[in-house]
Design a protein around this motif. Structure first.
Motif, mmCIF file in Angstrom:
data_model
loop_
_atom_site.group_PDB
_atom_site.id
_atom_site.type_symbol
_atom_site.label_atom_id
_atom_site.label_comp_id
_atom_site.label_asym_id
_atom_site.label_seq_id
_atom_site.Cartn_x
_atom_site.Cartn_y
_atom_site.Cartn_z
ATOM 1 N N PRO A 86 0.795 -1.234 0.000
ATOM 2 C CA PRO A 86 0.000 0.000 0.000
ATOM 3 C C PRO A 86 0.829 1.287 0.000
ATOM 4 C CG PRO A 86 -0.960 -1.580 1.496
ATOM 5 C CD PRO A 86 0.359 -2.161 1.058
ATOM 6 N N VAL A 89 1.834 2.842 -3.536
ATOM 7 C CA VAL A 89 0.792 3.347 -4.439
ATOM 8 C C VAL A 89 0.468 4.783 -4.037
ATOM 9 C CG1 VAL A 89 -1.522 2.966 -5.327
ATOM 10 C CG2 VAL A 89 -0.114 1.013 -4.671
ATOM 11 N N GLY A 109 -11.797 -4.784 1.573
ATOM 12 C CA GLY A 109 -11.642 -5.175 0.180
ATOM 13 C C GLY A 109 -12.731 -6.078 -0.357
ATOM 14 N N CYS A 113 -13.886 -2.550 -6.069
ATOM 15 C CA CYS A 113 -12.978 -1.396 -6.111
ATOM 16 C C CYS A 113 -13.394 -0.386 -5.043
ATOM 17 C CB CYS A 113 -13.002 -0.742 -7.487
ATOM 18 S SG CYS A 113 -12.084 -1.666 -8.723
ATOM 19 N N HIS A 115 -11.025 2.293 -4.206
ATOM 20 C CA HIS A 115 -10.208 3.496 -4.394
ATOM 21 C C HIS A 115 -10.259 3.925 -5.854
ATOM 22 C CE1 HIS A 115 -8.942 2.915 -0.330
ATOM 23 N NE2 HIS A 115 -8.219 4.018 -0.383
ATOM 24 N N ALA A 124 -8.625 0.465 -7.937
ATOM 25 C CA ALA A 124 -7.910 -0.350 -6.958
ATOM 26 C C ALA A 124 -8.825 -0.911 -5.877
ATOM 27 C CB ALA A 124 -6.807 0.472 -6.295
ATOM 28 N N VAL A 126 -8.197 -1.818 -2.089
ATOM 29 C CA VAL A 126 -7.281 -1.721 -0.958
ATOM 30 C C VAL A 126 -7.821 -2.608 0.148
ATOM 31 C CG1 VAL A 126 -6.326 -0.196 0.808
ATOM 32 C CG2 VAL A 126 -6.543 0.604 -1.554
ATOM 33 N N GLU A 135 -2.688 -4.885 1.465
ATOM 34 C CA GLU A 135 -2.238 -4.786 0.085
ATOM 35 C C GLU A 135 -3.127 -3.838 -0.692
ATOM 36 O OE1 GLU A 135 -2.682 -8.944 -0.718
ATOM 37 O OE2 GLU A 135 -4.744 -8.719 -1.402
ATOM 38 N N THR A 136 -2.596 -3.383 -1.827
ATOM 39 C CA THR A 136 -3.383 -2.645 -2.804
ATOM 40 C C THR A 136 -3.347 -3.452 -4.081
ATOM 41 O OG1 THR A 136 -2.870 -0.501 -1.820
ATOM 42 C CG2 THR A 136 -3.582 -0.495 -4.119
ATOM 43 N N ARG A 137 -4.511 -3.735 -4.627
ATOM 44 C CA ARG A 137 -4.620 -4.504 -5.870
ATOM 45 C C ARG A 137 -5.145 -3.576 -6.960
ATOM 46 N NH1 ARG A 137 -5.063 -10.366 -5.726
ATOM 47 N NH2 ARG A 137 -4.295 -11.064 -3.706
#
Length: 149
Positions: A86, A89, A109, A113, A115, A124, A126, A135-137
């Motif tokens: 995280p 990003v 999460g 999405c 973010h 993203a 988060v 994590e950020t995906r």
């Protein structure tokens, strides 16, 4: 910021329930700072019912499955998400829909999405809750990876 691609998702580091260096309670990061990995498995919303004998290779934030009135659910979310630490990003903002940001200690999460980029596009997922990974995906349909020049 430039980040280096890992060949595969690192082994889950485990969670001890203690506050992290930032004072918040969340799992250890899924990937080290300065790296990312492309996860081929489905992740997050939407969730679909699965039969007891069906094989399943995806994950939901916080585990392999979840349940509701329909029974056991599995992720039918995006495949090929870019998983980053995280803190690597930048320039993302929380989604304007507060229901996308639900969690105990941070967004879990599970609502898709959560973010957006400066233009308002959903980019993203988060996960920063005490019940999910940290994590950020980035969603593959909304971003692209480019080699640094």
């Amino acid at each position: 910021m430039n980040v280096l691609q890992l060949d595969e998702m690192p082994e889950y580091p485990g969670w001890d329930g203690l506050p992290g260096p930032d004072g918040r309670r969340h799992d250890p990061p899924s990937v080290p700072r300065g790296t990312y990995v492309v996860d081929p498995l489905p992740f997050g919303a939407p969730f679909e019912p699965v039969g007891p004998d069906e094989e399943y290779d995806g994950i939901v934030p916080g585990g392999m499955w979840k349940s509701d009135e329909r029974g056991f659910l599995v992720s039918a979310g995006p495949r090929g998400t870019y998983v980053l630490h995280p803190d690597d990003v930048v320039d993302l903002a929380p989604h304007p829909d507060p229901h996308r940001l639900i969690g105990c200690c941070g967004p879990d999460g599970q609502a898709g999405c959560n973010h957006v980029c400066a233009c308002g596009a959903e980019v993203a997922i988060v996960a920063a809750d005490c019940t999910s990974g940290y994590e950020t995906r980035l969603v593959p349909g909304a971003v692209r990876a480019e080699d640094a020049e």
